[in-house]
Scaffold this motif. Sequence first.
Motif, PDB file in Angstrom:
ATOM      1  N   GLN A   1       0.178  46.080 -12.937  1.00  0.00           N
ATOM      2  CA  GLN A   1       1.718  46.773 -13.281  1.00  0.00           C
ATOM      3  C   GLN A   1       1.822  47.155 -14.717  1.00  0.00           C
ATOM      4  OE1 GLN A   1       5.049  45.110 -11.363  1.00  0.00           O
ATOM      5  NE2 GLN A   1       6.409  46.966 -11.690  1.00  0.00           N
ATOM      6  N   TYR A   2       1.460  46.241 -15.551  1.00  0.00           N
ATOM      7  CA  TYR A   2       1.850  46.341 -17.002  1.00  0.00           C
ATOM      8  C   TYR A   2       0.530  46.545 -17.990  1.00  0.00           C
ATOM      9  CZ  TYR A   2       6.340  45.115 -14.841  1.00  0.00           C
ATOM     10  OH  TYR A   2       7.526  45.009 -14.240  1.00  0.00           O
ATOM     11  N   GLN A   3      -0.603  46.195 -17.699  1.00  0.00           N
ATOM     12  CA  GLN A   3      -1.757  46.241 -18.450  1.00  0.00           C
ATOM     13  C   GLN A   3      -2.087  47.688 -18.988  1.00  0.00           C
ATOM     14  OE1 GLN A   3      -5.521  44.340 -17.680  1.00  0.00           O
ATOM     15  NE2 GLN A   3      -5.579  43.897 -19.667  1.00  0.00           N
ATOM     16  N   ASN A   4      -1.080  48.243 -19.710  1.00  0.00           N
ATOM     17  CA  ASN A   4      -1.274  49.790 -20.320  1.00  0.00           C
ATOM     18  C   ASN A   4      -0.933  49.703 -21.748  1.00  0.00           C
ATOM     19  OD1 ASN A   4      -1.652  50.916 -17.670  1.00  0.00           O
ATOM     20  ND2 ASN A   4       0.362  50.286 -17.319  1.00  0.00           N
ATOM     21  N   PRO A   5      -1.849  50.263 -22.641  1.00  0.00           N
ATOM     22  CA  PRO A   5      -1.391  50.417 -24.015  1.00  0.00           C
ATOM     23  C   PRO A   5       0.113  50.832 -24.208  1.00  0.00           C
ATOM     24  CG  PRO A   5      -3.587  51.509 -23.786  1.00  0.00           C
ATOM     25  CD  PRO A   5      -2.890  51.379 -22.426  1.00  0.00           C
ATOM     26  N   ARG A   6       0.511  51.793 -23.362  1.00  0.00           N
ATOM     27  CA  ARG A   6       1.885  52.427 -23.453  1.00  0.00           C
ATOM     28  C   ARG A   6       2.770  51.392 -22.538  1.00  0.00           C
ATOM     29  NH1 ARG A   6       4.303  57.008 -25.092  1.00  0.00           N
ATOM     30  NH2 ARG A   6       6.036  57.849 -23.895  1.00  0.00           N
ATOM     31  N   ALA A   7       4.017  50.778 -23.266  1.00  0.00           N
ATOM     32  CA  ALA A   7       4.937  50.012 -22.570  1.00  0.00           C
ATOM     33  C   ALA A   7       5.305  50.730 -21.259  1.00  0.00           C
ATOM     34  CB  ALA A   7       6.084  49.406 -23.485  1.00  0.00           C
ATOM     35  N   THR A   8       5.432  49.924 -20.178  1.00  0.00           N
ATOM     36  CA  THR A   8       5.964  50.323 -18.840  1.00  0.00           C
ATOM     37  C   THR A   8       7.427  50.139 -18.867  1.00  0.00           C
ATOM     38  OG1 THR A   8       3.743  49.793 -17.919  1.00  0.00           O
ATOM     39  CG2 THR A   8       5.802  50.273 -16.474  1.00  0.00           C
ATOM     40  N   HIS A   9       8.404  51.180 -18.353  1.00  0.00           N
ATOM     41  CA  HIS A   9       9.678  51.202 -18.326  1.00  0.00           C
ATOM     42  C   HIS A   9       9.902  50.439 -17.190  1.00  0.00           C
ATOM     43  CE1 HIS A   9      13.689  52.979 -17.828  1.00  0.00           C
ATOM     44  NE2 HIS A   9      13.884  52.161 -18.809  1.00  0.00           N
ATOM     45  N   VAL A  10      10.942  49.508 -17.367  1.00  0.00           N
ATOM     46  CA  VAL A  10      11.522  48.456 -16.176  1.00  0.00           C
ATOM     47  C   VAL A  10      12.813  48.992 -15.879  1.00  0.00           C
ATOM     48  CG1 VAL A  10      11.833  46.271 -15.530  1.00  0.00           C
ATOM     49  CG2 VAL A  10       9.747  46.508 -17.318  1.00  0.00           C
TER      50      VAL A  10
ATOM     51  N   ALA B   1      -6.229  38.415 -23.778  1.00  0.00           N
ATOM     52  CA  ALA B   1      -6.814  38.198 -24.987  1.00  0.00           C
ATOM     53  C   ALA B   1      -8.376  37.535 -24.703  1.00  0.00           C
ATOM     54  CB  ALA B   1      -6.081  36.716 -25.692  1.00  0.00           C
ATOM     55  N   MET B   2      -9.271  37.627 -25.560  1.00  0.00           N
ATOM     56  CA  MET B   2     -10.684  37.169 -25.634  1.00  0.00           C
ATOM     57  C   MET B   2     -11.154  37.330 -26.942  1.00  0.00           C
ATOM     58  SD  MET B   2     -12.585  40.414 -23.340  1.00  0.00           S
ATOM     59  CE  MET B   2     -11.083  40.767 -22.499  1.00  0.00           C
ATOM     60  N   MET B   3     -12.193  36.302 -27.065  1.00  0.00           N
ATOM     61  CA  MET B   3     -12.981  36.620 -28.346  1.00  0.00           C
ATOM     62  C   MET B   3     -13.494  38.139 -28.153  1.00  0.00           C
ATOM     63  SD  MET B   3     -14.592  32.750 -29.250  1.00  0.00           S
ATOM     64  CE  MET B   3     -15.222  32.095 -27.849  1.00  0.00           C
ATOM     65  N   TYR B   4     -13.242  38.812 -29.232  1.00  0.00           N
ATOM     66  CA  TYR B   4     -12.232  38.470 -30.307  1.00  0.00           C
ATOM     67  C   TYR B   4     -11.508  39.806 -30.176  1.00  0.00           C
ATOM     68  CZ  TYR B   4     -15.427  35.191 -31.727  1.00  0.00           C
ATOM     69  OH  TYR B   4     -16.461  34.064 -31.871  1.00  0.00           O
ATOM     70  N   ILE B   5     -10.756  40.164 -29.351  1.00  0.00           N
ATOM     71  CA  ILE B   5      -9.807  41.195 -29.144  1.00  0.00           C
ATOM     72  C   ILE B   5      -8.556  40.943 -28.206  1.00  0.00           C
ATOM     73  CG2 ILE B   5     -11.785  42.858 -29.439  1.00  0.00           C
ATOM     74  CD1 ILE B   5     -11.721  43.265 -26.416  1.00  0.00           C
ATOM     75  N   TYR B   6      -7.816  41.779 -28.546  1.00  0.00           N
ATOM     76  CA  TYR B   6      -6.559  41.958 -27.638  1.00  0.00           C
ATOM     77  C   TYR B   6      -6.791  43.147 -26.655  1.00  0.00           C
ATOM     78  CZ  TYR B   6      -4.282  38.625 -30.620  1.00  0.00           C
ATOM     79  OH  TYR B   6      -3.697  37.362 -31.330  1.00  0.00           O
ATOM     80  N   ARG B   7      -6.448  43.138 -25.416  1.00  0.00           N
ATOM     81  CA  ARG B   7      -6.691  44.263 -24.468  1.00  0.00           C
ATOM     82  C   ARG B   7      -5.304  44.617 -23.656  1.00  0.00           C
ATOM     83  NH1 ARG B   7     -11.400  44.937 -20.487  1.00  0.00           N
ATOM     84  NH2 ARG B   7      -9.921  43.595 -19.113  1.00  0.00           N
ATOM     85  N   PRO B   8      -4.406  45.570 -23.931  1.00  0.00           N
ATOM     86  CA  PRO B   8      -4.543  46.573 -25.128  1.00  0.00           C
ATOM     87  C   PRO B   8      -4.134  45.734 -26.467  1.00  0.00           C
ATOM     88  CG  PRO B   8      -2.611  46.696 -23.951  1.00  0.00           C
ATOM     89  CD  PRO B   8      -3.363  45.484 -23.263  1.00  0.00           C
ATOM     90  N   GLY B   9      -4.265  46.589 -27.628  1.00  0.00           N
ATOM     91  CA  GLY B   9      -4.030  46.093 -28.862  1.00  0.00           C
ATOM     92  C   GLY B   9      -5.200  46.403 -29.864  1.00  0.00           C
ATOM     93  N   SER B  10      -6.308  45.916 -29.705  1.00  0.00           N
ATOM     94  CA  SER B  10      -7.275  45.705 -30.652  1.00  0.00           C
ATOM     95  C   SER B  10      -7.928  47.357 -30.716  1.00  0.00           C
ATOM     96  CB  SER B  10      -8.517  44.821 -30.598  1.00  0.00           C
ATOM     97  OG  SER B  10      -7.801  43.498 -30.642  1.00  0.00           O
ATOM     98  N   ILE B  11      -8.353  47.853 -29.496  1.00  0.00           N
ATOM     99  CA  ILE B  11      -9.129  49.074 -29.490  1.00  0.00           C
ATOM    100  C   ILE B  11      -7.913  50.259 -29.462  1.00  0.00           C
ATOM    101  CG2 ILE B  11     -10.400  50.262 -28.065  1.00  0.00           C
ATOM    102  CD1 ILE B  11     -11.915  47.946 -27.071  1.00  0.00           C
ATOM    103  N   ASP B  12      -6.896  49.947 -28.466  1.00  0.00           N
ATOM    104  CA  ASP B  12      -5.866  51.086 -28.282  1.00  0.00           C
ATOM    105  C   ASP B  12      -4.640  50.059 -28.684  1.00  0.00           C
ATOM    106  OD1 ASP B  12      -7.502  52.983 -27.042  1.00  0.00           O
ATOM    107  OD2 ASP B  12      -7.454  51.924 -25.178  1.00  0.00           O
ATOM    108  N   PRO B  13      -4.034  50.674 -29.690  1.00  0.00           N
ATOM    109  CA  PRO B  13      -2.404  49.871 -30.174  1.00  0.00           C
ATOM    110  C   PRO B  13      -1.377  50.288 -28.921  1.00  0.00           C
ATOM    111  CG  PRO B  13      -2.888  52.157 -31.093  1.00  0.00           C
ATOM    112  CD  PRO B  13      -4.058  51.872 -30.515  1.00  0.00           C
TER     113      PRO B  13
END
Length: 199
Positions: free
Chosen positions: A81-90, A101-113
Amino acid sequence: MKRRKYLTGFGTMAIAGVAGCTGEEEPEDTDEEEPEDTDEEEPEDTDEEEPEDTDEEEPTDGEVVAEVDPENISDHELFEQYQNPRATHVEGDEYAVAVEAMMYIYRPGSIDPIEVPENSVVTFYMTSRDITHAFTLENKNINAKIPSEEIVEVTVEFNESGEDTEYEITCGEEFCTDHESGAREDMVGKLQVLSSWEE
């Protein structure tokens, strides 16, 4: 003879009386010095016991809300439901983002802010695919551990308004900083607070 005895007795009493007067002055001095020492020690102890630790705010940590299989994170309902770069409206001013999180990125966050609207309250649902990571959000006093096999929840208020603001997300765990032959390849991500937002 009687007079001599009387005078001798009187003389002895007089001498004893004088000796008694001189002897009584010495203990009076010692009695006056003792209370002065006790009065000075009491306020010193009370003054030293006033800490200023209450003024310091402790970083917000995450709260475990669910368990998850690290091999099938995307199948969990929160991540579906919520793993999108753009925050989901509740509802209202509340939004949600699921972060893996994983070595060495956040998904989303590292590639797509990660993108969130201004004047919003955002709940982050986070878990790790491998080792324990951290989600540290500068200037927001957020420093949450991200474990494997569990989903943690952290809620953050974004009261910025008028212009876009960008925050850096960092992982301060040992395995995510200064790894790979001494090169600085820190695990970082970005979060953008957008003044212009359309649902």
